[in-house]
Design a protein around this motif. Sequence first.
Motif, short mmCIF file in Angstrom:
data_model
loop_
_atom_site.label_atom_id
_atom_site.label_comp_id
_atom_site.label_asym_id
_atom_site.label_seq_id
_atom_site.Cartn_x
_atom_site.Cartn_y
_atom_site.Cartn_z
N ASN A 1 0.82 -1.21 0.00
CA ASN A 1 0.00 0.00 0.00
C ASN A 1 0.85 1.27 0.00
N ALA B 1 -6.50 -10.93 2.47
CA ALA B 1 -7.59 -11.19 1.54
C ALA B 1 -8.87 -11.39 2.32
N ASP B 2 -9.97 -11.14 1.66
CA ASP B 2 -11.29 -11.39 2.25
C ASP B 2 -11.44 -12.89 2.47
N ASN C 1 -10.33 -11.62 -5.11
CA ASN C 1 -10.19 -10.39 -4.34
C ASN C 1 -9.74 -9.25 -5.24
N LYS D 1 -7.40 -3.68 -4.49
CA LYS D 1 -7.42 -2.85 -3.28
C LYS D 1 -7.36 -3.71 -2.02
N THR D 2 -8.07 -4.84 -2.00
CA THR D 2 -8.06 -5.71 -0.83
C THR D 2 -6.70 -6.35 -0.63
N LEU D 3 -6.08 -6.82 -1.69
CA LEU D 3 -4.76 -7.45 -1.57
C LEU D 3 -3.70 -6.46 -1.11
N TRP E 1 -4.43 -3.31 0.51
CA TRP E 1 -4.81 -2.57 1.72
C TRP E 1 -5.42 -3.44 2.81
N GLY E 2 -5.78 -4.66 2.49
CA GLY E 2 -6.30 -5.56 3.51
C GLY E 2 -7.82 -5.59 3.59
N HIS E 3 -8.31 -6.45 4.48
CA HIS E 3 -9.75 -6.63 4.70
C HIS E 3 -10.00 -6.72 6.19
N ARG E 4 -11.10 -6.15 6.64
CA ARG E 4 -11.36 -6.04 8.08
C ARG E 4 -11.45 -7.41 8.76
N PHE F 1 -9.73 -10.20 7.81
CA PHE F 1 -8.62 -11.10 7.49
C PHE F 1 -7.90 -11.64 8.72
#
Length: 243
Positions: free
Chosen positions: A84, A167-168, A176, A179-181, A183-186, A188
């Motif tokens: 990121n 990842a989600d 995924n 953006k998820t890869l 910045w992450g996922h809540r 994860f």
Amino acid sequence: MLKSLLTRLRPAPTAVFEDPRPDATFAVIGDVHGRLDLLEGLLAKLPDGVPVVCVGDYIDRGPQSIETLRFLKDRPDITCLKGNHEDMLLSFIKEPEEKGPRWIRNGGLQTLADLGVRGLSEMTRGMKLREARNTLVKEMGEDLVKWVEDLPLIRWSGNIAVVHAGADPAVPIEDNPPKTLIWGHRDFMTTPRQDGWWVAHGHTIVDEAIVSEGRISLDTGAFATGRLTAAVIAPEGIELIAT
């Protein structure tokens, strides 16, 4: 209706993870954040001939961000993923006035200071941000900017996916969005995957590297702790190596 409600309230089945089984031995290195000294030291500790993947966040917060990018660009034997912080740098280059404040308050200030650009803050606007962008691009050069733009987001080996942030857990990893890869996922770090995939990643700082519930967490806060960590992932097991 009652059956549907009970189904929703029933706990999710416990995920069962087979051991990580790469196609062949490889190493994954956590977030570097401008600590080129630690990166060079850690690479020297890894077994000879083992392919290396870096999870991203090569810049910001530490003292040698641009030097770290140059070093990695000149090492085609190392696979580098996009983090990121690289994403924020590229956004700053494209839209310095709109994207600059976010990058500056998240470590970009140190990267620009390394280039002699000072007197900036997250409240800086207009001409100063455009001038800072121009200095950054001139110092990096077109080839290095293009190298950062082209960094991949994921690498696979056996039942292991390597990404920057995660990842989600409810979605196949390959589905995924970028953006998820990056910045992450809540969910994860709190919800194990149910598909048996292991995810090696950085982004979320941990006191020590963690290998648990399908996650291989490798960001040990190198810029602040002086500890950069790698996982050597072999068919027979995982060895953690740190500076």
